[in-house]
Design a protein around this motif. Structure first.
Motif, PDB file in Angstrom:
ATOM      1  N   THR A 454      -0.082  21.646 -35.871  1.00 44.96           N
ATOM      2  CA  THR A 454      -0.266  20.592 -36.872  1.00 44.96           C
ATOM      3  C   THR A 454      -0.973  21.153 -38.105  1.00 44.96           C
ATOM      4  OG1 THR A 454      -2.387  19.922 -35.930  1.00 44.96           O
ATOM      5  CG2 THR A 454      -0.414  18.810 -35.109  1.00 44.96           C
ATOM      6  N   LYS A 455      -0.897  20.399 -39.189  1.00 48.44           N
ATOM      7  CA  LYS A 455      -1.633  20.725 -40.412  1.00 48.44           C
ATOM      8  C   LYS A 455      -2.639  19.610 -40.668  1.00 48.44           C
ATOM      9  CE  LYS A 455       2.091  20.878 -42.878  1.00 48.44           C
ATOM     10  NZ  LYS A 455       2.999  20.999 -44.036  1.00 48.44           N
ATOM     11  N   ALA A 456      -3.771  19.982 -41.262  1.00 48.40           N
ATOM     12  CA  ALA A 456      -4.781  18.990 -41.618  1.00 48.40           C
ATOM     13  C   ALA A 456      -5.018  19.041 -43.116  1.00 48.40           C
ATOM     14  CB  ALA A 456      -6.086  19.261 -40.862  1.00 48.40           C
ATOM     15  N   LEU A 457      -4.996  17.877 -43.759  1.00 50.32           N
ATOM     16  CA  LEU A 457      -5.150  17.787 -45.202  1.00 50.32           C
ATOM     17  C   LEU A 457      -6.297  16.848 -45.549  1.00 50.32           C
ATOM     18  CD1 LEU A 457      -1.384  17.287 -46.136  1.00 50.32           C
ATOM     19  CD2 LEU A 457      -2.639  19.440 -46.086  1.00 50.32           C
ATOM     20  N   PHE A 463     -11.192  10.638 -45.883  1.00 49.62           N
ATOM     21  CA  PHE A 463     -10.093  10.661 -44.928  1.00 49.62           C
ATOM     22  C   PHE A 463      -9.474  12.056 -44.831  1.00 49.62           C
ATOM     23  CE2 PHE A 463     -10.339   6.159 -45.840  1.00 49.62           C
ATOM     24  CZ  PHE A 463     -10.079   5.588 -44.599  1.00 49.62           C
ATOM     25  N   VAL A 464      -9.196  12.459 -43.606  1.00 48.66           N
ATOM     26  CA  VAL A 464      -8.459  13.686 -43.324  1.00 48.66           C
ATOM     27  C   VAL A 464      -7.191  13.290 -42.588  1.00 48.66           C
ATOM     28  CG1 VAL A 464      -8.412  15.788 -41.943  1.00 48.66           C
ATOM     29  CG2 VAL A 464     -10.441  15.240 -43.284  1.00 48.66           C
ATOM     30  N   GLY A 465      -6.065  13.799 -43.060  1.00 50.80           N
ATOM     31  CA  GLY A 465      -4.794  13.488 -42.432  1.00 50.80           C
ATOM     32  C   GLY A 465      -4.311  14.630 -41.555  1.00 50.80           C
ATOM     33  N   ILE A 466      -3.872  14.321 -40.339  1.00 47.21           N
ATOM     34  CA  ILE A 466      -3.252  15.321 -39.455  1.00 47.21           C
ATOM     35  C   ILE A 466      -1.751  15.092 -39.515  1.00 47.21           C
ATOM     36  CG2 ILE A 466      -3.130  16.240 -37.118  1.00 47.21           C
ATOM     37  CD1 ILE A 466      -5.874  15.137 -36.575  1.00 47.21           C
ATOM     38  N   VAL A 467      -1.021  16.117 -39.934  1.00 47.40           N
ATOM     39  CA  VAL A 467       0.419  15.987 -40.176  1.00 47.40           C
ATOM     40  C   VAL A 467       1.196  16.499 -38.970  1.00 47.40           C
ATOM     41  CG1 VAL A 467       2.306  16.532 -41.738  1.00 47.40           C
ATOM     42  CG2 VAL A 467      -0.033  16.332 -42.629  1.00 47.40           C
ATOM     43  N   PHE A 468       2.051  15.633 -38.407  1.00 46.10           N
ATOM     44  CA  PHE A 468       2.868  15.980 -37.254  1.00 46.10           C
ATOM     45  C   PHE A 468       4.326  16.073 -37.691  1.00 46.10           C
ATOM     46  CE2 PHE A 468      -0.895  14.017 -35.571  1.00 46.10           C
ATOM     47  CZ  PHE A 468      -1.144  14.678 -34.370  1.00 46.10           C
ATOM     48  N   SER A 469       5.004  17.107 -37.249  1.00 44.85           N
ATOM     49  CA  SER A 469       6.425  17.250 -37.567  1.00 44.85           C
ATOM     50  C   SER A 469       7.224  16.246 -36.744  1.00 44.85           C
ATOM     51  CB  SER A 469       6.896  18.676 -37.269  1.00 44.85           C
ATOM     52  OG  SER A 469       6.626  19.021 -35.914  1.00 44.85           O
ATOM     53  N   SER A 470       8.506  16.061 -37.102  1.00 48.48           N
ATOM     54  CA  SER A 470       9.327  15.018 -36.484  1.00 48.48           C
ATOM     55  C   SER A 470       9.563  15.261 -34.995  1.00 48.48           C
ATOM     56  CB  SER A 470      10.670  14.925 -37.208  1.00 48.48           C
ATOM     57  OG  SER A 470      11.321  16.195 -37.194  1.00 48.48           O
ATOM     58  N   ILE A 500     -16.172  11.478 -41.745  1.00 43.96           N
ATOM     59  CA  ILE A 500     -14.790  11.269 -42.196  1.00 43.96           C
ATOM     60  C   ILE A 500     -14.048  10.452 -41.155  1.00 43.96           C
ATOM     61  CG2 ILE A 500     -14.703  13.387 -43.583  1.00 43.96           C
ATOM     62  CD1 ILE A 500     -12.842  13.313 -40.318  1.00 43.96           C
ATOM     63  N   ARG A 501     -12.880   9.939 -41.565  1.00 44.42           N
ATOM     64  CA  ARG A 501     -11.967   9.253 -40.653  1.00 44.42           C
ATOM     65  C   ARG A 501     -10.671  10.036 -40.602  1.00 44.42           C
ATOM     66  NH1 ARG A 501     -13.095   3.957 -39.694  1.00 44.42           N
ATOM     67  NH2 ARG A 501     -11.593   4.257 -37.998  1.00 44.42           N
ATOM     68  N   ILE A 502      -9.993   9.948 -39.460  1.00 45.04           N
ATOM     69  CA  ILE A 502      -8.758  10.688 -39.241  1.00 45.04           C
ATOM     70  C   ILE A 502      -7.561   9.741 -39.345  1.00 45.04           C
ATOM     71  CG2 ILE A 502      -7.393  11.962 -37.531  1.00 45.04           C
ATOM     72  CD1 ILE A 502      -9.560  13.657 -38.654  1.00 45.04           C
ATOM     73  N   LYS A 503      -6.511  10.195 -40.037  1.00 45.99           N
ATOM     74  CA  LYS A 503      -5.237   9.486 -40.051  1.00 45.99           C
ATOM     75  C   LYS A 503      -4.164  10.412 -39.495  1.00 45.99           C
ATOM     76  CE  LYS A 503      -5.815   6.352 -44.024  1.00 45.99           C
ATOM     77  NZ  LYS A 503      -5.264   5.978 -45.348  1.00 45.99           N
ATOM     78  N   CYS A 504      -3.358   9.911 -38.560  1.00 47.87           N
ATOM     79  CA  CYS A 504      -2.226  10.682 -38.032  1.00 47.87           C
ATOM     80  C   CYS A 504      -0.990  10.324 -38.850  1.00 47.87           C
ATOM     81  CB  CYS A 504      -2.015  10.370 -36.559  1.00 47.87           C
ATOM     82  SG  CYS A 504      -3.358  10.955 -35.497  1.00 47.87           S
TER      83      CYS A 504
END
Length: 545
Positions: A454-457, A463-470, A500-504
């Motif tokens: 995963t990537k974290a932005l 807020f920090v976003g965790i990016v999941f591929s399809s 911070i808070r996490i968003k998937c």
């Protein structure tokens, strides 16, 4: 006869003596009186609120030969035998040290046998949340269909750690924290019976320190009585437990507010040399800041804050000139310090550095965003602590009536706030690999495995976003569980030094998420910028790209 600790000596023997758990007492008494005895009970609540005590009273009451209004008589052979531990039909088990499958299998093999003397065989399992997964599975069938002569009483401080299959098979009772007034009343009674005078200020301090746990309060009183004094007051309690008084904490706050680093170092030195508990001091300081914030935000803090009228009046004076943002920022910084001290090799140095950091000019310098800086600017404007210097050209020329109009060559260019409807670049989280490694080393292998690839932005400061591929939808579903998100948020917050808070986020949804975050922040930011520009009478040019 050997000495018996006060909390054991004064443990209630009938329901009536249990402090502030009437909702539990009423139900249990009724079930005993009517013979509606369930096969499994779950007692939940913080430490020292009476879970084990209630379980022991209940175990005697259902076996008593002559119960009185649901209470055990404590005089019959069965009651006295259970009290003296001569009857083995009431079994207490500490799940913290007996948490294996084999321990539970022993219980499963024993329940088939009828009680030797009593009517019911009662198993009291304390700290039941400590059982292993295998032990819970072994207990499940027995708990679901036990013999008619068996009653299970499970006690825990962490009911959320129990499997749902266990929770659904028990009658659950939640024990409340005990109020300061009730603890004070009980302590006064115990001290009088012990031939000691406990002053009101001393009783109140002990009750506050106990944090709703009566057993903790009685243990502190026991320690104070051991000093040999016949009268116990506020200062005696402070000496015994190694904490500082409110006056010292107020001095520390005044030094921070005055940015007097020399005074802060002097106070920390006094704290250490007097042998006070640094961790406890930080907890008390956080609570003091909380009280200051309440004084700032509420018109009548006297009804909320547990302190003397003089102390509250001093807090009201201290919080004047401080913004809500400053107080909340300092509370967050001190809370992070409190959690960091658990692993610190040199807690004094960490304390000194953290307090010196609070002395710096304003919270916006340390992780603060633009909104916090604007709030600080608004505070300075309200207090008159700001000066606007205008050039001769600005004095001779009024601001343009049209905010979007370009500045003429003979006028200085107005200040610009660029408003972007989209976020073109979001920084990757530089510490993401460290976060994954910490999860791995901490034994959180399920989280670690599902976060691989995963990537974290950093979407913004909060807020920090965790990016999941399809192809990793299942991994996203696992990480999105509340308990998993809390774990990841805690580790990332620790690495970044701010909450911070996490968003998937799905990879294909990333663009829309960026736009939403940017638009929300931009609107609020522009409104504040316009308001400040009007109050300062300076030109503001908003370029909407």
């Amino acid at each position: 006869m050997s000495y018996i600790a006060l909390y054991r000596k004064w443990r209630p023997t009938v329901f009536e003596d249990v402090v502030e758990q009437e909702h539990v007492v009423k139900t249990l008494r009724y079930s005993i009186s009517t013979g509606r005895i369930a096969h499994a009970y779950l007692f939940c609540g913080t430490r020292g609120t009476g879970k084990t005590t209630m379980a022991k009273i209940f175990s005697r009451a259902i076996n008593c030969l002559s119960p009185q209004n649901g209470d055990p008589c404590n005089e019959c052979d069965i009651c006295r035998g259970i009290l003296n531990e001569n009857i083995l039909d009431v079994i207490e088990i500490d799940a913290a040290s007996n948490n294996s499958v084999d321990n539970v299998r022993e219980i499963r093999d024993e329940v088939i046998y009828a009680p030797s003397q009593a009517k019911y065989k009662v198993y009291i399992i304390d700290e039941v949340h400590m059982l292993s997964t295998g032990a819970f599975n072994a207990l499940l069938k027995t708990l679901e269909e036990p013999p008619a002569h068996v009653v299970f009483i499970l006690a825990t401080t962490d009911p959320h750690k129990l499997p749902a299959t266990i929770l659904s098979r028990c009658q659950r009772f939640d024990f409340r924290r005990i109020s300061i007034e009730s603890i004070m009343s009980r302590l006064t009674q115990i001290s009088q019976e012990s031939g000691v005078t406990l002053r009101k200020d001393g009783a109140k301090l002990i009750a506050k320190m106990a944090d709703g746990a009566l057993r903790d309060a009685i243990s502190i009183l026991d320690q104070c009585i051991s000093m040999g004094s016949k009268e116990i007051g506020y200062d005696d309690v402070l000496t015994v437990v190694g904490i500082v008084n409110d006056t010292f904490i107020a001095e520390v706050f005044d030094a921070i507010a005055a940015k007097d680093i020399s005074r802060i170092l002097e106070l920390v030195d006094r704290l250490v040399m007097e042998g006070k508990d640094i961790t406890r001091f930080i907890a008390d300081l956080v609570y003091y800041y909380r009280n200051l914030l309440i004084c700032k935000l509420t018109p009548d803090p006297y009804e909320i804050i547990e302190a003397s009228k003089e102390s509250i009046e001093k807090m009201i004076q201290q919080c004047k000139g401080l913004s809500d943002e400053e107080l909340m920022h300092d509370i967050k910084e001190l809370s992070l310090l409190e959690s960091s001290l658990k692993w610190a090799t040199h807690p004094r140095i960490l304390l000194e550095v953290s307090l010196m950091k609070l002395c710096e000019s304003n919270p916006a310098q340390y992780g603060g965003n633009v909104m916090e800086r604007l709030a600080e600017l608004e505070r300075k404007i309200s207090s008159g602590d700001i000066t606007i210097k205008s050039s001769p050209a600005q004095k001779n020329n009024a601001p343009s009536a049209n905010p979007g109009q370009a500045a003429s060559p003979d006028k200085p260019a107005p200040k610009e706030v660029q408003r972007k409807g989209n976020i073109e670049n979001i920084d990757s989280l530089s510490c993401w690999n460290d976060v994954l490694n910490e999860l791995k080393s901490g034994g959180r292998m399920v989280l670690f495995t599902n976060l691989l690839g995963t990537k974290a932005l950093e979407l913004d400061s909060k807020f920090v976003g965790i990016v999941f591929s399809s192809d990793r939808r299942f991994c996203k579903m696992v990480v999105s569980k509340a308990e998993n998100l809390e774990t990841v948020e805690a580790v990332v917050s620790q690495k970044l030094g701010r909450e911070i808070r996490i968003k998937c986020i799905d990879e294909e949804d990333l663009t829309s998420s960026r736009k939403e975050t940017a638009a929300e922040e931009s609107d609020e930011l522009v409104d504040k910028a316009k308001n400040l520009a009007e109050r300062l009478n300076v030109p503001l040019n908003i370029i909407d790209e």
